[in-house]
Design an enzyme around this catalytic site. Structure first.
Site, short mmCIF file in Angstrom:
data_model
loop_
_atom_site.label_atom_id
_atom_site.label_comp_id
_atom_site.label_asym_id
_atom_site.label_seq_id
_atom_site.Cartn_x
_atom_site.Cartn_y
_atom_site.Cartn_z
N SER A 1 0.82 -1.21 0.00
CA SER A 1 0.00 0.00 0.00
C SER A 1 0.86 1.27 0.00
O SER A 1 1.88 1.35 0.68
CB SER A 1 -0.90 0.01 1.24
OG SER A 1 -1.56 1.26 1.30
N LYS B 1 -13.74 -4.14 2.82
CA LYS B 1 -14.60 -2.96 2.62
C LYS B 1 -16.10 -3.23 2.85
O LYS B 1 -16.81 -2.35 3.33
CB LYS B 1 -14.40 -2.39 1.21
CG LYS B 1 -13.05 -1.71 1.02
CD LYS B 1 -12.98 -1.09 -0.36
CE LYS B 1 -11.66 -0.41 -0.59
NZ LYS B 1 -11.60 0.33 -1.86
N ASP C 1 -13.94 6.64 -1.97
CA ASP C 1 -13.44 6.28 -3.31
C ASP C 1 -14.18 7.04 -4.43
O ASP C 1 -13.55 7.65 -5.29
CB ASP C 1 -13.60 4.77 -3.56
CG ASP C 1 -12.55 3.94 -2.84
OD1 ASP C 1 -11.43 4.44 -2.62
OD2 ASP C 1 -12.85 2.78 -2.49
N ALA D 1 -17.50 -3.71 -13.67
CA ALA D 1 -18.64 -3.66 -12.75
C ALA D 1 -18.24 -4.23 -11.39
O ALA D 1 -19.06 -4.79 -10.68
CB ALA D 1 -19.82 -4.44 -13.34
N ALA E 1 -14.64 -1.01 -7.61
CA ALA E 1 -14.29 0.38 -7.94
C ALA E 1 -15.37 0.98 -8.85
O ALA E 1 -15.77 2.15 -8.68
CB ALA E 1 -12.94 0.41 -8.62
N ASN F 1 -19.57 -4.54 -19.10
CA ASN F 1 -18.71 -5.48 -18.37
C ASN F 1 -18.57 -6.79 -19.13
O ASN F 1 -19.49 -7.22 -19.83
CB ASN F 1 -19.29 -5.75 -16.97
CG ASN F 1 -18.25 -6.36 -16.06
OD1 ASN F 1 -17.11 -5.91 -16.02
ND2 ASN F 1 -18.63 -7.39 -15.33
P1 NAP Z 1 -12.78 -6.03 -9.00
O1 NAP Z 1 -13.87 -5.81 -8.02
O2 NAP Z 1 -12.05 -7.31 -9.02
O3 NAP Z 1 -13.40 -5.75 -10.47
C1 NAP Z 1 -12.61 -5.93 -11.64
C2 NAP Z 1 -13.44 -5.56 -12.87
O4 NAP Z 1 -12.57 -5.60 -14.01
C3 NAP Z 1 -14.57 -6.56 -13.16
O5 NAP Z 1 -15.65 -5.86 -13.70
C4 NAP Z 1 -13.93 -7.49 -14.18
O6 NAP Z 1 -14.88 -8.08 -15.07
C5 NAP Z 1 -13.08 -6.52 -14.97
N1 NAP Z 1 -11.94 -7.20 -15.61
C6 NAP Z 1 -10.89 -7.77 -15.00
N2 NAP Z 1 -10.03 -8.27 -15.91
C7 NAP Z 1 -10.59 -8.04 -17.13
C8 NAP Z 1 -10.21 -8.34 -18.45
N3 NAP Z 1 -9.06 -8.96 -18.74
N4 NAP Z 1 -11.03 -7.96 -19.47
C9 NAP Z 1 -12.19 -7.32 -19.20
N5 NAP Z 1 -12.61 -7.01 -17.96
C10 NAP Z 1 -11.81 -7.36 -16.93
O7 NAP Z 1 -11.63 -4.92 -8.83
P2 NAP Z 1 -11.81 -3.41 -8.31
O8 NAP Z 1 -11.61 -3.37 -6.84
O9 NAP Z 1 -13.05 -2.84 -8.90
O10 NAP Z 1 -10.51 -2.70 -8.95
C11 NAP Z 1 -10.39 -2.56 -10.34
C12 NAP Z 1 -9.16 -1.71 -10.69
O11 NAP Z 1 -9.31 -0.40 -10.18
C13 NAP Z 1 -7.84 -2.25 -10.11
O12 NAP Z 1 -6.85 -2.10 -11.08
C14 NAP Z 1 -7.57 -1.33 -8.95
O13 NAP Z 1 -6.18 -1.19 -8.68
C15 NAP Z 1 -8.13 -0.03 -9.48
N6 NAP Z 1 -8.54 0.89 -8.40
C16 NAP Z 1 -7.95 2.12 -8.36
C17 NAP Z 1 -8.30 3.00 -7.37
C18 NAP Z 1 -7.65 4.37 -7.36
O14 NAP Z 1 -7.67 5.00 -6.29
N7 NAP Z 1 -7.15 4.84 -8.46
C19 NAP Z 1 -9.25 2.65 -6.40
C20 NAP Z 1 -9.84 1.38 -6.47
C21 NAP Z 1 -9.46 0.51 -7.49
P3 NAP Z 1 -15.65 -9.46 -14.71
O15 NAP Z 1 -16.82 -9.06 -13.85
O16 NAP Z 1 -16.05 -10.00 -16.02
O17 NAP Z 1 -14.66 -10.33 -13.97
#
Ligand code: NAP
Length: 292
Positions: A24, A75, A111, A136, A139, A159
């Protein structure tokens, strides 16, 4: 050596509960900000296994921590252990910040607000605009609800697993009483049908995250228009393959670094009541990413 000599006397403690927590960037970001404002606060990472979450939250009261951040996988699971949650946290169904006021624990979700603040800082006001969110997951949920609360006109959620887009759309329709939200399969021909009306494109998938940075963007670059704002929640690298493609197409880009810093800045402000030194926090994170 005394606590005073170590600079630890009368420090307010805050921290992060996660599993794992070692990568982190929050500790360095917050501690640099506390130091700049000469605040006697210390931010510590705590590795909390899922089975220990309840005890850890009781520890926030017991040890009189000012508050904590929560990250994966806590969370959602933390909500039953809190005294109350904010409107956003309740709608999103996830808490990333706890504030402790004399033993009363309130959960917030910074967030989505952090994301919207990063857009506004770049001059993009979401009200009455149309947004396409790709992904979806957790985040996307925070971003989608916050954009809804900000009064976006239309919201599309595309998605890979269509059912998850449908479920999120259902929750937004219920929670925000918003009809203009539509699920889409993540297919380029489907995105093509709606793209001309899109003002804001947000990629919430991990595609393009270090070390797999040299990948094709989640959307065909040909679909990106110069009048769009394009944001990628991935912040390492700061400029992802999607953001590079968007820049080449003349679109305005907003890095996920902004969301990371502003969600932290809002937590900082909730705990300390002081305005966070945002520029310093951005510089700290950039240095840390570049040095790794
Ligand atoms: P999550 O709950 O695991 O959701 C991931 C999402 O990405 C799902 O909708 C998934 O689709 C999709 N996905 C994953 N791999 C894919 C691929 N190869 N092709 C198409 N779709 C794909 O993760 P999360 O917590 O939302 O985080 C997502 C990203 O946001 C991460 O990279 C995280 O580091 C970033 N993030 C950044 C911040 C910031 O402060 N900038 C904050 C939070 C998160 P499916 O439903 O089909 O699996």
């Amino acid at each position: 050596m005394s606590l005073a000599q170590l600079g630890l006397e009368e420090r307010e403690l805050v921290g992060l509960f996660g599993y794992p927590v070692e990568h982190s960037l929050s500790p360095v970001m917050h501690n640099t900000a506390f130091s700049k404002l000469e605040l006697d606060y210390l931010y510590l990472p705590f590795e909390v296994a899922p089975d220990n979450l309840k005890a850890a939250v009781e520890g926030v009261r017991g040890l009189n921590l000012r508050g904590v951040n929560l990250t994966i996988p806590h969370k959602e699971a933390v909500i039953p252990y809190l005294d109350q949650v904010s409107q956003e946290a309740e709608l999103i169904g996830a808490v990333n910040t706890i504030k402790n006021e004399a033993g009363k624990l309130t959960g917030y979700n910074t967030d989505g607000r952090g994301f919207v603040r990063s857009l506004k800082e770049e001059g993009f006001m979401p009200q009455n605009k149309n947004a396409l969110i790709i992904g979806a997951g957790g985040a996307a949920r925070a971003v989608a609800f916050q954009l809804g609360l900000e009064g976006v006109d239309r919201l599309y959620i595309a998605n890979r697993t269509f059912k998850k887009a449908e479920d999120l759309v259902f929750d937004i329709k219920e929670g925000l009483v918003m009809e203009t939200v539509q699920p889409l399969p993540l297919k380029q021909e489907k995105l093509k049908e709606i793209i001309s009306g899109v003002d804001l494109l947000v990629d919430t998938t991990p595609i393009g995250m270090y070390p797999e940075s040299e990948v094709e963007p989640v959307i065909d670059p040909e679909l990106i228009q110069s009048n769009m704002v394009v944001s990628d929640l991935v912040y390492n690298p700061v400029e992802t393959s999607l953001l590079k493609a968007a820049k080449d197409r003349g679109a305005k880009i907003v890095s996920g670094l902004g969301m990371l810093v502003y969600q932290g800045a809002i937590s900082f402000e909730l705990w300390t009541g002081k305005k966070a030194p945002v520029e310093l926090m951005v510089g700290t994170i950039k240095n840390k990413i570049e040095s790794e």
